[in-house]
Design a protein around this motif. Structure first.
Motif, PDB file in Angstrom:
ATOM      1  N   PRO A  23     128.594 -54.248 -71.622  1.00  0.00           N
ATOM      2  CA  PRO A  23     127.781 -52.477 -71.193  1.00  0.00           C
ATOM      3  C   PRO A  23     128.724 -51.617 -71.671  1.00  0.00           C
ATOM      4  CG  PRO A  23     126.696 -54.075 -70.141  1.00  0.00           C
ATOM      5  CD  PRO A  23     127.681 -54.727 -70.343  1.00  0.00           C
ATOM      6  N   MET A  24     128.842 -50.591 -72.733  1.00  0.00           N
ATOM      7  CA  MET A  24     129.927 -49.454 -72.894  1.00  0.00           C
ATOM      8  C   MET A  24     129.693 -48.484 -72.259  1.00  0.00           C
ATOM      9  SD  MET A  24     131.011 -50.026 -76.805  1.00  0.00           S
ATOM     10  CE  MET A  24     129.537 -49.542 -77.504  1.00  0.00           C
ATOM     11  N   ALA A  25     130.532 -47.787 -71.183  1.00  0.00           N
ATOM     12  CA  ALA A  25     130.336 -46.133 -70.930  1.00  0.00           C
ATOM     13  C   ALA A  25     130.716 -45.619 -71.484  1.00  0.00           C
ATOM     14  CB  ALA A  25     131.205 -46.464 -69.243  1.00  0.00           C
ATOM     15  N   THR A  26     131.535 -45.553 -72.709  1.00  0.00           N
ATOM     16  CA  THR A  26     132.262 -44.891 -73.178  1.00  0.00           C
ATOM     17  C   THR A  26     133.086 -45.886 -74.037  1.00  0.00           C
ATOM     18  OG1 THR A  26     132.551 -42.616 -71.650  1.00  0.00           O
ATOM     19  CG2 THR A  26     134.297 -42.963 -73.103  1.00  0.00           C
ATOM     20  N   PHE A  27     133.109 -45.242 -75.295  1.00  0.00           N
ATOM     21  CA  PHE A  27     134.199 -46.390 -76.292  1.00  0.00           C
ATOM     22  C   PHE A  27     135.135 -45.467 -77.553  1.00  0.00           C
ATOM     23  CE2 PHE A  27     130.587 -45.516 -78.847  1.00  0.00           C
ATOM     24  CZ  PHE A  27     130.271 -44.734 -80.005  1.00  0.00           C
ATOM     25  N   ARG A  28     136.522 -45.068 -77.504  1.00  0.00           N
ATOM     26  CA  ARG A  28     136.873 -44.594 -78.543  1.00  0.00           C
ATOM     27  C   ARG A  28     137.488 -45.350 -80.004  1.00  0.00           C
ATOM     28  NH1 ARG A  28     135.449 -39.640 -77.431  1.00  0.00           N
ATOM     29  NH2 ARG A  28     135.586 -39.435 -75.396  1.00  0.00           N
ATOM     30  N   ARG A  54     133.569 -49.792 -68.638  1.00  0.00           N
ATOM     31  CA  ARG A  54     132.437 -50.232 -68.546  1.00  0.00           C
ATOM     32  C   ARG A  54     132.775 -49.491 -67.394  1.00  0.00           C
ATOM     33  NH1 ARG A  54     131.565 -56.590 -68.478  1.00  0.00           N
ATOM     34  NH2 ARG A  54     130.062 -55.778 -66.267  1.00  0.00           N
ATOM     35  N   TRP A  55     130.971 -48.841 -66.685  1.00  0.00           N
ATOM     36  CA  TRP A  55     131.117 -48.373 -64.912  1.00  0.00           C
ATOM     37  C   TRP A  55     131.439 -49.217 -63.740  1.00  0.00           C
ATOM     38  CZ3 TRP A  55     131.264 -43.493 -66.111  1.00  0.00           C
ATOM     39  CH2 TRP A  55     130.579 -42.992 -67.181  1.00  0.00           C
ATOM     40  N   ASP A  56     130.847 -50.357 -63.883  1.00  0.00           N
ATOM     41  CA  ASP A  56     131.930 -51.126 -62.789  1.00  0.00           C
ATOM     42  C   ASP A  56     132.830 -51.961 -63.001  1.00  0.00           C
ATOM     43  OD1 ASP A  56     130.908 -53.157 -64.977  1.00  0.00           O
ATOM     44  OD2 ASP A  56     129.399 -54.001 -64.070  1.00  0.00           O
ATOM     45  N   LYS A  84     138.081 -47.053 -61.128  1.00  0.00           N
ATOM     46  CA  LYS A  84     137.093 -47.557 -62.214  1.00  0.00           C
ATOM     47  C   LYS A  84     137.356 -46.572 -63.205  1.00  0.00           C
ATOM     48  CE  LYS A  84     133.754 -44.591 -60.790  1.00  0.00           C
ATOM     49  NZ  LYS A  84     131.900 -43.695 -61.173  1.00  0.00           N
ATOM     50  N   TYR A  85     137.515 -46.783 -64.621  1.00  0.00           N
ATOM     51  CA  TYR A  85     137.876 -45.701 -65.589  1.00  0.00           C
ATOM     52  C   TYR A  85     136.927 -44.465 -65.918  1.00  0.00           C
ATOM     53  CZ  TYR A  85     142.705 -47.644 -66.804  1.00  0.00           C
ATOM     54  OH  TYR A  85     143.304 -48.561 -66.157  1.00  0.00           O
ATOM     55  N   HIS A  86     136.614 -43.905 -66.091  1.00  0.00           N
ATOM     56  CA  HIS A  86     135.808 -41.718 -66.674  1.00  0.00           C
ATOM     57  C   HIS A  86     136.099 -41.851 -68.587  1.00  0.00           C
ATOM     58  CE1 HIS A  86     134.577 -41.457 -62.076  1.00  0.00           C
ATOM     59  NE2 HIS A  86     135.664 -42.167 -62.656  1.00  0.00           N
ATOM     60  N   ASP A  87     137.310 -41.982 -69.110  1.00  0.00           N
ATOM     61  CA  ASP A  87     137.508 -41.868 -70.322  1.00  0.00           C
ATOM     62  C   ASP A  87     139.063 -42.119 -70.582  1.00  0.00           C
ATOM     63  OD1 ASP A  87     136.497 -40.895 -72.390  1.00  0.00           O
ATOM     64  OD2 ASP A  87     137.514 -38.784 -72.083  1.00  0.00           O
ATOM     65  N   ILE A  88     139.133 -42.432 -71.626  1.00  0.00           N
ATOM     66  CA  ILE A  88     139.976 -43.308 -72.587  1.00  0.00           C
ATOM     67  C   ILE A  88     140.370 -42.753 -73.866  1.00  0.00           C
ATOM     68  CG2 ILE A  88     139.752 -45.887 -71.740  1.00  0.00           C
ATOM     69  CD1 ILE A  88     138.116 -46.417 -73.829  1.00  0.00           C
ATOM     70  N   VAL A  89     141.308 -42.302 -74.366  1.00  0.00           N
ATOM     71  CA  VAL A  89     141.439 -41.595 -75.534  1.00  0.00           C
ATOM     72  C   VAL A  89     142.959 -42.034 -76.252  1.00  0.00           C
ATOM     73  CG1 VAL A  89     143.269 -40.087 -75.001  1.00  0.00           C
ATOM     74  CG2 VAL A  89     142.463 -39.881 -77.122  1.00  0.00           C
TER      75      VAL A  89
END
Length: 266
Positions: free
Chosen positions: A190-195, A207-209, A235-240
């Motif tokens: 499951p993906m929380a955010t992707f780039r 992912r959130w967990d 945990k990570y909240h965002d990536i770039v």
């Protein structure tokens, strides 16, 4: 394989929500929400981590952010989306009614964006006076989107709404006359955010967990490598991605009780 942390950058105040590199890769913008409801944009040196300047003006929740690859303008998505010249001049246009959790990103031209302004499945929009023109609609529920450095490809994918939720991801191409689907897949996690990487060959996802960044092949969804965070990362909240595709910035919460030293997002 594993990544190496080059430096840590901490904003002066507020909760970090997003980060985005400038087109030349020399600086990046860190977007925070201040307790009084304002937004702050801090411009940081990408080599040293030193803050260079801060921009103020927006208000409300920051849903997403992206920098135009040619003009260097920063678009910030929220209840009212704004486009900033990073020198600090006022926003150029406003697009109301962005849905919670939506994303917005330029696609190749300064008047075309992939976004979700009230459309359940997202759309490619041409910005113009009055209501934007819808050029293409996604079939993915509540998608996020990201674009390759040359503006040719875009990745549109559904974000996990609950544990175990794996939504479809679609790689699309701007062929000039129409939008063409290149590939689609369901990611292994499951993906929380992707780039999307600058050359469109990989996607980085969180992912959130788990305090990990997963690199996947953008055409097959095959997992290529897992980048482990530092031990203190919760945990990570965002990536770039950086423009050359060799570095990633990750915004993480560390393992400390809220309010104690070290509990800030980095």
């Amino acid at each position: 394989e594993s990544g190496e942390v080059a430096f840590e950058a901490r904003p002066a105040a507020g909760n970090v929500r997003k980060a985005a590199f400038s087109p030349d890769g020399h600086t990046f913008a860190v977007l925070t929400e201040i307790s009084d409801g304002r937004q702050a944009i801090e411009i940081v040196d990408a080599e040293t981590g030193e803050p260079l300047r801060q921009l103020l003006g927006g208000t409300g929740v920051i849903e997403d952010a992206a920098v135009h690859p040619l003009s260097g303008e920063l678009v910030v998505a929220g209840k009212v989306s704004r486009v900033w010249d990073l020198t600090g001049t006022p926003e150029k246009w406003a697009l109301p009614s962005i849905r919670s959790g939506s994303s917005i990103v330029f696609w190749g031209q300064d008047d075309l964006v992939l976004g979700d302004p009230g459309y359940e499945k997202g759309a490619l929009l041409k910005l113009e006076a009055g209501s934007p023109e819808v050029r293409w609609k996604s079939q993915i529920r509540e998608p996020q989107a990201d674009v390759s450095a040359d503006g040719r490809f875009a990745l549109v994918g559904g974000i996990a709404q609950y544990p175990g939720d794996r939504q479809k991801v679609m790689l699309i191409e701007d062929s000039g006359a129409q939008v063409k689907e290149v590939a689609s897949f369901v990611p292994p996690n499951p993906m929380a955010t992707f780039r999307l990487s600058p050359d469109a060959s990989r996607l980085a996802a969180i992912r959130w967990d788990a305090p990990q960044i997963f690199l996947l092949d953008s055409k097959t969804g095959q997992q290529l490598v897992v980048l482990e965070g530092q031990d203190e990362a919760a945990k990570y909240h965002d990536i770039v991605w950086r423009k050359d595709g060799q570095k990633l910035i990750g915004l993480a919460t560390v393992k400390a009780r809220r309010g104690e030293p070290g509990s800030e997002e980095r």
